[in-house]
Design an enzyme around this catalytic site. Structure first.
Site, PDB file in Angstrom:
ATOM      1  CG  HIS A 218      -3.498  -7.083  -3.206  1.00 31.51           C
ATOM      2  ND1 HIS A 218      -4.461  -7.047  -2.219  1.00 31.51           N
ATOM      3  CD2 HIS A 218      -3.941  -6.236  -4.184  1.00 31.51           C
ATOM      4  CE1 HIS A 218      -5.429  -6.231  -2.567  1.00 31.51           C
ATOM      5  NE2 HIS A 218      -5.134  -5.716  -3.753  1.00 31.51           N
TER       6      HIS A 218
ATOM      7  N   GLY B 155     -10.498 -10.203   1.924  1.00 34.74           N
ATOM      8  CA  GLY B 155     -11.107  -9.251   2.854  1.00 34.74           C
ATOM      9  C   GLY B 155     -12.215  -9.879   3.673  1.00 34.74           C
ATOM     10  N   GLY B 156     -11.987  -9.970   4.970  1.00 34.14           N
ATOM     11  CA  GLY B 156     -13.038 -10.461   5.872  1.00 34.14           C
ATOM     12  C   GLY B 156     -13.351 -11.939   5.728  1.00 34.14           C
TER      13      GLY B 156
ATOM     14  N   GLY C  48      -6.599  -4.379   7.183  1.00 38.69           N
ATOM     15  CA  GLY C  48      -7.052  -5.703   7.588  1.00 38.69           C
ATOM     16  C   GLY C  48      -8.176  -5.561   8.597  1.00 38.69           C
TER      17      GLY C  48
ATOM     18  N   GLY D 285      -6.314 -12.612   6.662  1.00 42.32           N
ATOM     19  CA  GLY D 285      -5.299 -11.967   7.496  1.00 42.32           C
ATOM     20  C   GLY D 285      -5.633 -12.108   8.966  1.00 42.32           C
TER      21      GLY D 285
ATOM     22  CG  MET E 148      -1.716  -1.242   1.410  1.00 41.77           C
ATOM     23  SD  MET E 148      -2.812  -1.110   2.828  1.00 41.77           S
ATOM     24  CE  MET E 148      -3.463  -2.782   2.892  1.00 41.77           C
TER      25      MET E 148
HETATM   26  C1  DX5 Z   1      -6.919  -5.220   2.388  1.00 44.19           C
HETATM   27  C2  DX5 Z   1      -5.896  -6.289   2.052  1.00 44.19           C
HETATM   28  C3  DX5 Z   1      -6.240  -7.625   2.587  1.00 44.19           C
HETATM   29  C4  DX5 Z   1      -6.357  -7.681   4.078  1.00 44.19           C
HETATM   30  C5  DX5 Z   1      -7.074  -8.925   4.488  1.00 44.19           C
HETATM   31  O1  DX5 Z   1      -6.624  -4.070   1.708  1.00 44.19           O
HETATM   32  O2  DX5 Z   1      -5.763  -6.410   0.655  1.00 44.19           O
HETATM   33  O3  DX5 Z   1      -5.334  -8.610   2.118  1.00 44.19           O
HETATM   34  O4  DX5 Z   1      -5.140  -7.612   4.728  1.00 44.19           O
HETATM   35  O5  DX5 Z   1      -7.219  -8.882   5.859  1.00 44.19           O
HETATM   36  P1  DX5 Z   1      -8.469  -9.506   6.584  1.00 44.19           P
HETATM   37  O6  DX5 Z   1      -8.457 -10.966   6.279  1.00 44.19           O
HETATM   38  O7  DX5 Z   1      -8.206  -9.214   8.035  1.00 44.19           O
HETATM   39  O8  DX5 Z   1      -9.678  -8.799   6.062  1.00 44.19           O
HETATM   40 ZN    ZN Z   2      -4.688  -8.164  -0.252  1.00 48.31          ZN
END
Ligand code: DX5
Ligand code: ZN
Length: 234
Positions: A75, A189-190, A153, A210, A41
């Protein structure tokens, strides 16, 4: 003909302990994970700042199973994206995904990733339409559907993603019937033990998680619960 690729669990190290990142990568792979999801990011494309090629290179020696490299699934939530793609390839990323909004020339960016020896992924934010797939499916190895808005996350899975997974799967299935080539469908995500079976049943085969994994003391327990859930889905 149905095509169910073997499910892949790709923990996002965004929720790992960054002070012990190499150890965390090793531990989560020993606990049964398949890939390492690496969230990049830039505080521009998304409102957060994380890790880059130097950290990718640093974890590369830890991202192994039985002596063989496992996939580092990078990513990239950064804009512009092209300049830094070769750096991630040199740092040991195996698959590089980017968002269409972050590239002025999507076809060119996909070509750049492949020219650098990596697999390609195109990422769709919750509100990004699927038509960006229309003319580039032959250059894509993985479609990544965001089930949260990217940047952090620990967010809640957006329920309408289920329909989008079904729509995407239909496109990928038609492409496979035409060309024989399978494209992975990843959701990010989630994702957690409670919803992974529904996400799989909708058509996804690759699961980023995550906080669901790294917030728990026993990674192996969470990953085996996820696999047990996947086994219950059609
Ligand atoms: C969000 C990221 C995800 C994130 C996933 O921008 O791309 O990979 O870390 O985290 P969880 O599983 O906690 O949503
Ligand atoms: Zn990601």
């Amino acid at each position: 003909m149905t095509n169910k690729l073997a499910p892949i669990i790709a923990p996002s190290i965004l929720s790992a302990d960054f002070a012990r990142l190499g150890e965390e990568v090793k531990n989560v792979l020993d606990a049964g994970a398949d890939w390492i999801h690496f969230d990049v990011m830039d505080n521009h494309f998304v409102p957060n700042l994380t890790i880059g090629p130097l950290v990718c290179e640093a974890i590369r020696p830890y991202a192994k199973k039985n002596g063989s490299d496992v996939c580092i699934d990078a990513h990239l939530m950064i804009a512009p994206v092209d300049r830094i793609i070769p750096d991630f390839a040199k740092a040991g990323a195996n698959l590089i995904s980017f968002h269409p909004e972050a590239s002025t020339h999507i076809d060119r960016t996909l070509g750049l990733i492949r020219d650098n020896g990596c697999q390609t992924g195109l990422v769709f934010n919750p509100a990004t339409p699927l038509h960006f797939l229309d003319y580039v499916l032959d250059k894509i190895d993985l479609v990544l559907l965001m089930s949260v808005n990217p940047g952090f996350g620990g967010q809640q899975f957006i329920p309408s993603t289920i329909q989008k997974i079904q729509q995407t799967k239909a496109i990928l299935q038609a492409h496979q019937e035409k060309t024989g080539r399978q494209i992975r469908l990843e959701v990010d995500g989630g994702v957690n033990v409670k919803n992974i079976a529904q996400i799989y049943a909708a058509g996804a085969d690759t699961f980023v998680a995550g906080s669901a994994i790294f917030s728990q003391p026993d990674y192996a327990k969470v990953i085996s619960e996820m696999r047990a859930q996947l086994a219950t889905a059609i």
